[in-house]
Design a protein around this motif. Structure first.
Motif: not given
Ligand code: INI
Length: 178
Positions: A43-44, A76, A78, A103, A106-107, A109
């Protein structure tokens, strides 16, 4: 004097403290013989790739053999703690580094993703004793994330790499590590 002049550890300060105490432990900067596990968020990915490249450059320049480095991609930020935990528990790495970019724009959450990532990574290093470096950018804007991942000495991935090496030396000197 700027505020950064006042906050930077002054030249000679560590030596001056060492002269006053029984033992002073300072992290070395040689990466020779150090194996590193890296978890990187896709992600990013334009940002995290810049952090990862900066880290690999710095690890190599510090003497780490890049064939002793493993890179695992997760969706991502998380997911970084669970991948880092697996690497730390494997016994194959002296240090683990997590790269992500959360960022705010972007979100909705942001706090959950960034906060859980940070606390999960801290838990990994405290539970395993393997240095687990927080190479995750948490920024308000894409511009700030780009600024912190420039391919120069200010690159936060490069900073994470030397932090890993220094912490391995300190933890080893204290009798810990893998
Ligand atoms: N994951 C990121 O690494 N950066 C972000 O900015 C982001 N946003 O914006 O939501 C993001 N979301 C995905 C998250 O990390 C998980 O992959 C997803 O929730 C599934 O568990």
């Amino acid at each position: 004097m700027t505020s950064s002049d006042a906050t930077i550890l002054a030249d000679g300060a560590v030596d001056a403290i060492a002269a006053r105490v029984g033992t002073s432990i300072v992290g070395g900067d040689s990466g020779s013989g150090i194996a590193v596990g890296i978890a990187c968020a896709a992600f990013n990915g334009g940002i995290t790739h810049r952090l990862l490249s900066g880290a690999l450059d710095r690890l190599e320049a510090s003497g780490v053999d890049l064939t002793d480095v493993t890179v695992a991609w997760v969706p991502g930020a998380f997911e970084l703690p669970v991948a880092c935990r697996a690497m730390a528990r494997s016994g194959a790495y002296d240090a683990v580094i997590a790269f992500g970019a959360v960022i705010r724009g972007d979100t909705g959450h942001y706090e959950f993703v960034a906060g859980e990532c940070a606390s999960g990574l801290q838990r990994v290093q405290l539970d395993t004793g393997v240095p687990t470096i927080f190479g995750v950018l948490t920024t308000e804007t894409v511009g700030q994330a780009l600024e912190r991942s420039e391919p120069d000495a200010t690159n936060k991935g490069s900073e994470a790499a030397i932090t890993a090496i220094e912490t391995v030396h300190v933890v080893r000197a204290l009798g810990g590590g893998r």
